[in-house]
Every structure is written in C-alpha cells, then in structure tokens.
Enzyme design. Structure first.
Site, PDB file in Angstrom:
ATOM      1  N   TYR A   1      34.781  14.763  25.745  1.00 24.68           N
ATOM      2  CA  TYR A   1      35.036  16.185  25.985  1.00 24.68           C
ATOM      3  C   TYR A   1      36.521  16.531  26.062  1.00 24.68           C
ATOM      4  O   TYR A   1      36.908  17.652  25.749  1.00 24.68           O
ATOM      5  CB  TYR A   1      34.318  16.647  27.255  1.00 24.68           C
ATOM      6  CG  TYR A   1      32.826  16.550  27.123  1.00 24.68           C
ATOM      7  CD1 TYR A   1      32.127  17.426  26.284  1.00 24.68           C
ATOM      8  CD2 TYR A   1      32.102  15.577  27.787  1.00 24.68           C
ATOM      9  CE1 TYR A   1      30.760  17.332  26.127  1.00 24.68           C
ATOM     10  CE2 TYR A   1      30.723  15.479  27.631  1.00 24.68           C
ATOM     11  CZ  TYR A   1      30.068  16.357  26.811  1.00 24.68           C
ATOM     12  OH  TYR A   1      28.712  16.261  26.645  1.00 24.68           O
TER      13      TYR A   1
ATOM     14  N   GLU B   1      28.508  12.741  32.452  1.00 25.55           N
ATOM     15  CA  GLU B   1      28.596  11.449  33.104  1.00 25.55           C
ATOM     16  C   GLU B   1      30.014  10.923  32.885  1.00 25.55           C
ATOM     17  O   GLU B   1      30.608  11.157  31.821  1.00 25.55           O
ATOM     18  CB  GLU B   1      27.554  10.498  32.527  1.00 25.55           C
ATOM     19  CG  GLU B   1      26.151  10.926  32.907  1.00 25.55           C
ATOM     20  CD  GLU B   1      25.105   9.871  32.609  1.00 25.55           C
ATOM     21  OE1 GLU B   1      25.475   8.718  32.338  1.00 25.55           O
ATOM     22  OE2 GLU B   1      23.922  10.221  32.667  1.00 25.55           O
ATOM     23  N   PRO B   2      30.579  10.242  33.869  1.00 22.69           N
ATOM     24  CA  PRO B   2      31.964   9.782  33.761  1.00 22.69           C
ATOM     25  C   PRO B   2      32.251   8.971  32.490  1.00 22.69           C
ATOM     26  O   PRO B   2      33.325   9.077  31.918  1.00 22.69           O
ATOM     27  CB  PRO B   2      32.158   8.926  35.017  1.00 22.69           C
ATOM     28  CG  PRO B   2      31.198   9.506  35.999  1.00 22.69           C
ATOM     29  CD  PRO B   2      30.004   9.933  35.187  1.00 22.69           C
ATOM     30  N   ARG B   3      31.282   8.226  32.005  1.00 20.49           N
ATOM     31  CA  ARG B   3      31.516   7.370  30.839  1.00 20.49           C
ATOM     32  C   ARG B   3      31.746   8.135  29.540  1.00 20.49           C
ATOM     33  O   ARG B   3      32.245   7.574  28.574  1.00 20.49           O
ATOM     34  CB  ARG B   3      30.368   6.377  30.668  1.00 20.49           C
ATOM     35  CG  ARG B   3      29.042   7.007  30.340  1.00 20.49           C
ATOM     36  CD  ARG B   3      27.920   5.960  30.243  1.00 20.49           C
ATOM     37  NE  ARG B   3      26.651   6.601  30.067  1.00 20.49           N
ATOM     38  CZ  ARG B   3      26.168   7.019  28.897  1.00 20.49           C
ATOM     39  NH1 ARG B   3      26.883   6.813  27.806  1.00 20.49           N
ATOM     40  NH2 ARG B   3      24.995   7.602  28.825  1.00 20.49           N
TER      41      ARG B   3
ATOM     42  N   LYS C   1      30.905  16.406  18.009  1.00 21.10           N
ATOM     43  CA  LYS C   1      32.039  17.327  17.942  1.00 21.10           C
ATOM     44  C   LYS C   1      31.655  18.584  17.168  1.00 21.10           C
ATOM     45  O   LYS C   1      32.009  19.702  17.556  1.00 21.10           O
ATOM     46  CB  LYS C   1      33.226  16.630  17.286  1.00 21.10           C
ATOM     47  CG  LYS C   1      34.501  17.413  17.320  1.00 21.10           C
ATOM     48  CD  LYS C   1      35.648  16.575  16.761  1.00 21.10           C
ATOM     49  CE  LYS C   1      36.963  17.317  16.858  1.00 21.10           C
ATOM     50  NZ  LYS C   1      38.066  16.517  16.312  1.00 21.10           N
TER      51      LYS C   1
ATOM     52  N   VAL D   1      23.622  15.915  23.092  1.00 18.17           N
ATOM     53  CA  VAL D   1      23.134  14.594  22.699  1.00 18.17           C
ATOM     54  C   VAL D   1      23.343  14.366  21.205  1.00 18.17           C
ATOM     55  O   VAL D   1      23.294  15.298  20.411  1.00 18.17           O
ATOM     56  CB  VAL D   1      21.630  14.395  23.028  1.00 18.17           C
ATOM     57  CG1 VAL D   1      21.395  14.386  24.528  1.00 18.17           C
ATOM     58  CG2 VAL D   1      20.755  15.445  22.366  1.00 18.17           C
ATOM     59  N   VAL D   2      23.573  13.100  20.869  1.00 22.27           N
ATOM     60  CA  VAL D   2      23.605  12.660  19.473  1.00 22.27           C
ATOM     61  C   VAL D   2      22.796  11.380  19.406  1.00 22.27           C
ATOM     62  O   VAL D   2      23.016  10.451  20.195  1.00 22.27           O
ATOM     63  CB  VAL D   2      25.043  12.407  18.972  1.00 22.27           C
ATOM     64  CG1 VAL D   2      25.031  11.882  17.534  1.00 22.27           C
ATOM     65  CG2 VAL D   2      25.882  13.679  19.063  1.00 22.27           C
TER      66      VAL D   2
ATOM     67  N   LEU E   1      29.212  14.322  14.616  1.00 21.46           N
ATOM     68  CA  LEU E   1      28.144  15.304  14.816  1.00 21.46           C
ATOM     69  C   LEU E   1      28.204  15.948  16.201  1.00 21.46           C
ATOM     70  O   LEU E   1      27.945  17.146  16.343  1.00 21.46           O
ATOM     71  CB  LEU E   1      26.775  14.671  14.570  1.00 21.46           C
ATOM     72  CG  LEU E   1      26.544  14.115  13.161  1.00 21.46           C
ATOM     73  CD1 LEU E   1      25.134  13.551  13.035  1.00 21.46           C
ATOM     74  CD2 LEU E   1      26.820  15.158  12.096  1.00 21.46           C
TER      75      LEU E   1
END
Length: 195
Positions: free
Chosen positions: A170, A163-165, A140, A128-129, A138
């Site tokens: 990644y 999640e696909p979105r 990354k 999470v960011v 951040l």
C-alpha cells in the site's frame, strides 16, 4: 496509511486535504489516505487495453461475478470462507468495486471494494489477488482504479485495514500508517481477563 502519491484522475487541479478517521483492529493495521495535489495527466500503471491484451477483463460491478469463485480467492489469500449470501449482501451495500477476471477461466483473480458515506469517507475492503496471479500488477491495477473512482466522487478521506505483512504493497500507492500519531479503535466484544 495516508495517501500521498498522485493517482490518475480528471479532477480539477485543486489541492485537497484529508483528515484521517481513526480506526484500528487488534490484528490489522489501519491505513489512511491523504490526497495531495493531483496532476490531471498522471497515468495509471497499466491501462485497460494492456490488461485486456494479457487476457484480463476489468469489471466495475457485481454483474457476472461468481461469488463462489471470489470466495475461493478469499480463502486462497488467508481470509476465512464466507457465506455467499452474506457476500452478496455486502456487495449490494458496496459503493465502489473493481475486479479483474482471467479470460481463459472466467474467474475473478483480483478484487477490491469500498464502502462509505458517499460524500466524505470511504473504507477499502477485501483487497485480494489470487496467489497464482500475484506479482504482475493486478492488485495495483484494482487499487488505482478504486482510489480514482472514489476521488472522482469527491471522496477524499480514504482508509483501509491491512495486515502488517502487506503494508509494503500500500505504501507505493500513497498510503501511510498512523498519520500524525493518530490511532484508531474498533469495538470488540471480547471479555477482559480479571486479574
């Protein structure tokens, strides 16, 4: 997704190969990591010093991590609010974690953790960011460091749910979805509808 990009590490220059473990979730996509030969000198995208000069502190343990603030970041990105006692227990059972604190507020703004068997396999969780800090590298930064830490431990089979979105986040880190057509499954207690 499958890891194919080099990540900075001080491992010997030996090609390693991963065999993805199959996992899948009904609303998330499983991603796998496959390690290719890693150049020893490949730098990470943003150094610890650079993060520090921008007002961010990098952490690799639960020390000083305010779980209520972390929970707020979870909620801000769309995760359900979690019981902080359960977050504490989950983190105590976490093999590796990386989080970034914003110096001005002393609050976490980026977080990722991994669990696994400590030898062959790891699953990355809770990447999470804080939305107010997205788009500046951040996410990354925590992912590169987490992956590098896992590789240094000799763990080469690295998977995560996504999640696909956010699959596009990644992919540049080297992850691919459903390598070689492999699909996973997750236990579900939902009752099947009788027709």
């Amino acid at each position: 997704m499958l890891l194919s990009n080099p990540i900075s590490t001080h491992l010997p220059h030996t090609p390693l190969t991963l065999k993805p473990i199959p996992l899948h979730h009904h609303r998330n996509v499983i991603v796998f990591s496959q390690l290719q030969p890693i150049p020893i000198t490949t730098p990470i995208s943003i150094s610890d010093e650079s993060l520090n000069s921008k007002g961010f502190n990098l952490h690799r343990s639960m020390t000083n991590l305010n779980l209520n603030h972390l929970n707020s970041v979870f909620v801000a990105v769309g995760f359900p609010r979690r019981d902080t006692d359960k977050i504490q227990l989950a983190l105590e059972n976490t093999d590796s974690l990386v989080w970034i604190e914003y110096e001005k507020t002393k609050k976490p703004v980026a977080f990722a953790r991994a669990t696994g068997d400590g030898v062959f396999n790891a699953i990355i969780w809770d990447v999470v960011v804080d939305p107010n800090f997205q788009g500046i590298g951040l996410g990354k930064a925590v992912m590169e460091r987490l992956i590098t830490e896992l590789l240094r431990k000799g763990i080469t089979n690295i998977v995560l749910y996504s999640e696909p979105r956010v699959l596009g986040f990644y992919r540049p880190l080297g992850f691919v979805a459903d390598p070689d057509g492999i699909r996973g499954m997750v236990y579900s207690r939902k009752k099947k509808k009788n027709r």
